[in-house]
Write a protein that holds these residues in place. Structure first.
Motif, PDB file in Angstrom:
ATOM      1  N   ARG A   1      98.492  64.441  76.170  1.00 47.08           N
ATOM      2  CA  ARG A   1      97.960  64.456  76.138  1.00 47.08           C
ATOM      3  C   ARG A   1      96.474  64.162  75.812  1.00 47.08           C
ATOM      4  N   TRP A   2      95.610  64.167  76.050  1.00 47.76           N
ATOM      5  CA  TRP A   2      94.218  64.258  75.512  1.00 47.76           C
ATOM      6  C   TRP A   2      93.713  65.221  74.337  1.00 47.76           C
ATOM      7  N   GLY A   3      92.826  65.468  73.341  1.00 52.31           N
ATOM      8  CA  GLY A   3      92.274  66.105  72.557  1.00 52.31           C
ATOM      9  C   GLY A   3      91.216  66.499  72.690  1.00 52.31           C
ATOM     10  N   ALA A   4      90.224  67.226  72.320  1.00 55.51           N
ATOM     11  CA  ALA A   4      89.627  67.996  72.530  1.00 55.51           C
ATOM     12  C   ALA A   4      87.902  67.052  72.419  1.00 55.51           C
ATOM     13  N   VAL A   5      88.361  66.121  71.912  1.00 50.96           N
ATOM     14  CA  VAL A   5      86.874  65.773  71.352  1.00 50.96           C
ATOM     15  C   VAL A   5      87.150  64.460  72.874  1.00 50.96           C
ATOM     16  N   SER A   6      87.922  64.027  73.223  1.00 49.47           N
ATOM     17  CA  SER A   6      88.612  63.114  74.330  1.00 49.47           C
ATOM     18  C   SER A   6      88.326  64.311  75.174  1.00 49.47           C
ATOM     19  N   GLN A   7      87.976  65.235  75.561  1.00 50.92           N
ATOM     20  CA  GLN A   7      87.764  65.485  77.106  1.00 50.92           C
ATOM     21  C   GLN A   7      86.140  66.181  77.243  1.00 50.92           C
ATOM     22  N   VAL A   8      86.099  66.487  75.812  1.00 50.18           N
ATOM     23  CA  VAL A   8      84.431  66.455  75.729  1.00 50.18           C
ATOM     24  C   VAL A   8      83.401  65.520  75.988  1.00 50.18           C
ATOM     25  N   LEU A   9      83.514  64.469  75.700  1.00 47.02           N
ATOM     26  CA  LEU A   9      83.399  63.428  75.857  1.00 47.02           C
ATOM     27  C   LEU A   9      83.503  62.895  77.216  1.00 47.02           C
ATOM     28  N   HIS A  10      84.786  63.181  77.630  1.00 44.85           N
ATOM     29  CA  HIS A  10      84.546  62.160  79.022  1.00 44.85           C
ATOM     30  C   HIS A  10      84.186  63.150  79.876  1.00 44.85           C
ATOM     31  N   TRP A  11      84.211  64.042  80.252  1.00 48.05           N
ATOM     32  CA  TRP A  11      83.749  64.806  81.165  1.00 48.05           C
ATOM     33  C   TRP A  11      81.919  65.094  81.401  1.00 48.05           C
TER      34      TRP A  11
END
Ligand code: HEM
Ligand code: HEM
Length: 196
Positions: A9-19
């Motif tokens: 699973r992608w962690g919070a940092v990667s998710q926030v940056l992606h979206w």
């Protein structure tokens, strides 16, 4: 949610940056496409300045995102994904990173070669990447514009693939890039599951 990426699973940092980068891209593109045909008024200058400042912000976020990705790694492909699909996904991600650097940098180069100054939200000046050069400005403008349309095409493919995984394959490819949605198939079945 973990800050760092896990194997499934992608962690919070990667998710926030992606979206966040998706939202920023839509905003910058909307400004960019609208501003070129605006009449020569102070509003046009303000829109160009905002486009450039947001574009530079995106450039910094993409650099941070790439550094984080290299540090935190990436989840393994979802179980059951054919090798060729995983390969195409990786190549698409590399191309998306390339374009996320090439587009703002070519905008910056175009700005420099046209002889315009560059500021980030009126807070500080950025150096010119080149001297005044009309030929270079034309090349940079071409990369900026065609690179943008290539990015649009790749993002459409990329998003369609994610939706295909979610709707048709019914696996965890999309949900593992989203916070706290119910999990689908992303890891090998446990021993007890595989026996039933
Ligand atoms: C990823 C970030 C960026 C995106 C997606 C983007 C996108 C665009 C788009 C779609 C246009 C309209 C192109 C056209 O129809 O001719 C445009 C124009 C422009 N962009 Fe960007 N841009 C970005 C970053 C930047 C940056 C960082 C700068 C400068 C530092 C910049 C400077 C310009 C300029 C000066 C134009 C006008 C070009 C002209 O007048 O022909 N852009 N951009
Ligand atoms: C509606 C639009 C989008 C959707 C539905 C979407 C969906 C996804 C999903 C589900 C993943 C995880 C793939 C996996 O785990 O194998 C992912 C990763 C990724 N996406 Fe998107 N995405 C969208 C827009 C974008 C945009 C605009 C960009 C960049 C221009 C982008 C660049 C990436 C990259 C580089 C990765 C690899 C992970 C990383 O390094 O952050 N995506 N996307």
């Amino acid at each position: 949610m973990d800050l760092k990426n896990r194997s499934d699973r992608w962690g919070a940092v990667s998710q926030v940056l992606h979206w966040a980068i998706l939202v920023l891209l839509v905003w910058i593109a909307w400004l960019g496409l609208g501003m070129v045909d605006m009449p020569n008024t102070p509003a046009k200058i303000g829109t160009y300045a905002l486009h450039k400042s947001l574009g530079l912000t995106l450039l910094a976020l993409v650099a941070a995102r790439l550094a984080w990705r290299l540090y935190a790694g990436a989840p393994s492909p979802v179980v059951g994904t054919p090798r060729w699909q995983a390969r195409i996904a990786s190549l698409t991600h590399v191309a998306l990173y390339g374009l996320m650097f090439a587009i703002p940098l070519s905008g910056w180069l175009f700005n420099s070669a046209s002889g315009y100054p560059l500021q980030w939200f009126k807070r500080f000046n950025l150096p010119a990447l080149s001297g005044r050069d009309q030929g270079l400005a034309d090349v940079a403008a071409g990369i900026h514009e065609y690179g943008f349309w290539l990015l649009v095409a790749l993002v459409a493919l990329h998003a369609a693939a994610a939706l295909y995984h979610h709707v048709a394959q019914r696996d965890d490819t999309l949900t593992r890039m989203l916070p706290a949605l119910p999990r689908r198939r992303s890891t090998a079945p446990s021993e007890s599951e595989s026996l039933t």
